[in-house]
Design an enzyme around this catalytic site. Structure first.
Site, PDB file in Angstrom:
ATOM      1  N   LYS A  82     -17.412 -23.881 -12.643  1.00  0.00           N
ATOM      2  CA  LYS A  82     -18.387 -23.581 -13.694  1.00  0.00           C
ATOM      3  C   LYS A  82     -17.650 -22.854 -14.809  1.00  0.00           C
ATOM      4  O   LYS A  82     -16.604 -22.227 -14.564  1.00  0.00           O
ATOM      5  CB  LYS A  82     -19.500 -22.685 -13.141  1.00  0.00           C
ATOM      6  CG  LYS A  82     -20.743 -22.675 -13.982  1.00  0.00           C
ATOM      7  CD  LYS A  82     -21.672 -23.840 -13.679  1.00  0.00           C
ATOM      8  CE  LYS A  82     -22.896 -23.847 -14.553  1.00  0.00           C
ATOM      9  NZ  LYS A  82     -23.790 -24.964 -14.254  1.00  0.00           N
ATOM     10  N   GLY A 176     -39.801 -22.022 -18.207  1.00  0.00           N
ATOM     11  CA  GLY A 176     -38.684 -22.500 -19.033  1.00  0.00           C
ATOM     12  C   GLY A 176     -38.900 -23.946 -19.447  1.00  0.00           C
ATOM     13  O   GLY A 176     -38.876 -24.848 -18.612  1.00  0.00           O
ATOM     14  N   GLY A 178     -37.002 -25.870 -21.458  1.00  0.00           N
ATOM     15  CA  GLY A 178     -35.784 -26.292 -22.144  1.00  0.00           C
ATOM     16  C   GLY A 178     -35.553 -27.779 -21.925  1.00  0.00           C
ATOM     17  O   GLY A 178     -36.495 -28.552 -21.776  1.00  0.00           O
ATOM     18  N   VAL A 180     -34.474 -29.439 -19.400  1.00  0.00           N
ATOM     19  CA  VAL A 180     -35.018 -29.972 -18.146  1.00  0.00           C
ATOM     20  C   VAL A 180     -36.518 -29.706 -18.049  1.00  0.00           C
ATOM     21  O   VAL A 180     -37.307 -30.605 -17.756  1.00  0.00           O
ATOM     22  CB  VAL A 180     -34.302 -29.355 -16.916  1.00  0.00           C
ATOM     23  CG1 VAL A 180     -34.893 -29.913 -15.627  1.00  0.00           C
ATOM     24  CG2 VAL A 180     -32.806 -29.621 -16.964  1.00  0.00           C
TER      25      VAL A 180
END
Ligand code: NAD
Length: 361
Positions: A82, A176, A178, A180
């Site tokens: 990551k 959220g 966003g 997705v």
């Protein structure tokens, strides 16, 4: 909080951590490579306004480790890694900074292959592709496929918890909206679910409202009485207290590292709330970008079928959690079962070079 990086790397089996700074562009980035497979680790790049270097380091390490489990779980032959860029994506994300970051990833020679995550968009990835060969999600935006995988994972959860995988009359609270979360909300509404959404951005909330979702303030989402609570913002949102108070039957969302602690997973299990382990349910984007990276062209029908397999993998883990609970005479959370399931797969790949600690957090 990480106090000694080498101790942490040894304890959790990290191969490499690279810190990069470019004075001209202001870039400050960290790449963590937990494991490599075929000499490569993969994981998205997150840009976030971390309050300190330690926060950024802690996040990149836990996200990279989760990627190892995600790759193993999804049958992708890459290791887990990551990257984080320290900065506010709204304010600090310049073309110069992205170019500098792309050149940094190029300098790693293919050991780390990356793409979008929170704060980095498909457009950013396409721009960086000019300067770097080791990017995923260039022609295929992974986010809609992550949402598609979460939708199918939710079906498996509904089947397991309620005996029926239909979304008709099911209420989902999405935290959220966003890349997705918004697409997930759209798919859910299309499938007959009632959807309540929270986000920090008014603009995103308005967009969700126009899709037919109800909207609530960020803190309120935890109190919404619903069938499914779906964390699709940042990680660590379910601590012990939240786990005790969530008013849902299922937790299933795209966010990485949703549980703040292992005990939160246990509390959910003890309350009879079915938790879909994040690294299994949110693998749709990974499956997409790995296919793109390896095969260059994607057969979308085949890809969607592969992503739908997330439902079967979850069902397998739910069955394992039940079996382990019976065998051990105590509640084994689906989170714990998923880790044991993934570690068994890792052991089966016996050529693994180093031992991965059994400790996940
Ligand atoms: P994004 O940056 O596009 O969206 C995140 C959204 O969450 C933003 O709209 C932000 O305003 C909102 N948000 C942040 N804090 C919030 C809070 N406290 N309450 C409500 N809303 C809040 O990110 P994304 O790509 O949609 O990813 C969402 C999550 O899913 C992340 O944890 C990411 O790591 C994970 N994930 C994403 C993918 C993918 O394909 N994009 C794949 C796997 C996992």
């Amino acid at each position: 909080m990480i106090t000694d990086l080498f101790v942490e790397m040894e304890r959790e089996g990290f191969e490499e951590v690279v810190v990069f700074h470019d004075r001209n562009s202001g870039l400050k980035a960290i790449v963590a490579i937990h494991t490599t497979s075929n000499s490569t680790a993969t994981g998205g790049t997150r840009m976030w306004k971390y309050p300190s270097f330690k926060d950024a380091l802690g996040d990149v390490l836990s996200l990279a480790r989760a990627m190892t489990f995600k790759c193993i779980g999804a049958g992708i032959d890459f290791g887990g890694g990551k990257a984080v860029i320290v900065g506010d994506p709204e304010r600090d994300k310049t073309k110069e900074l992205l170019k500098s970051y792309a050149e940094f990833i190029q300098s790693l020679g293919g050991k780390f292959v990356t793409g979008e995550d929170v704060g980095i968009t498909n457009e950013d990835v396409r721009f960086m592709r000019r300067y770097c060969d080791y990017l995923t999600g260039v022609n295929y935006d992974p986010s809609p496929f992550t949402a598609y995988g979460v939708l199918h994972g939710m079906r498996a959860c509904l089947k397991s918890a309620c005996g029926d995988e239909s979304f008709e009359g099911v209420h989902v609270a999405v935290q959220g909206a966003g890349k997705v979360g918004m697409e997930l909300a759209r798919l859910l509404i299309e499938s007959g679910a009632r959807v309540t959404v929270s986000d920090l951005s008014r603009e995103r909330l308005e967009a969700c409202r126009s899709l037919g979702a109800e909207c609530v303030e960020p803190d309120e989402i935890y109190r919404v009485e619903c069938d499914i609570f779906s964390p699709c913002a940042l990680g660590g949102v379910i601590d012990d207290e939240t786990a005790r108070n969530l008013r849902c039957r299922i937790v299933a969302g795209s966010a990485n590292n949703q549980l703040k602690s292992t005990s939160a997973g246990k509390i959910l299990a003890e309350r009879g709330v079915l938790y879909a382990p994040d690294f299994i349910i949110n693998a749709g984007g990974l499956i997409t970008v790995a296919n793109e990276y390896i095969y260059k062209e994607i057969d979308e029908t085949k890809l969607r079928r592969e992503i739908e397999g997330i439902g079967e993998r979850l069902a397998e883990v739910f069955r394992l959690a039940e079996r382990l609970s019976d065998e051990r005479g105590e509640v084994v959370s689906t989170h714990q079962a998923a880790i044991e399931w993934a570690m068994e797969k890792m052991r089966a790949k016996s050529e693994k070079k180093h031992v991965i600690s059994g400790k996940y957090y």
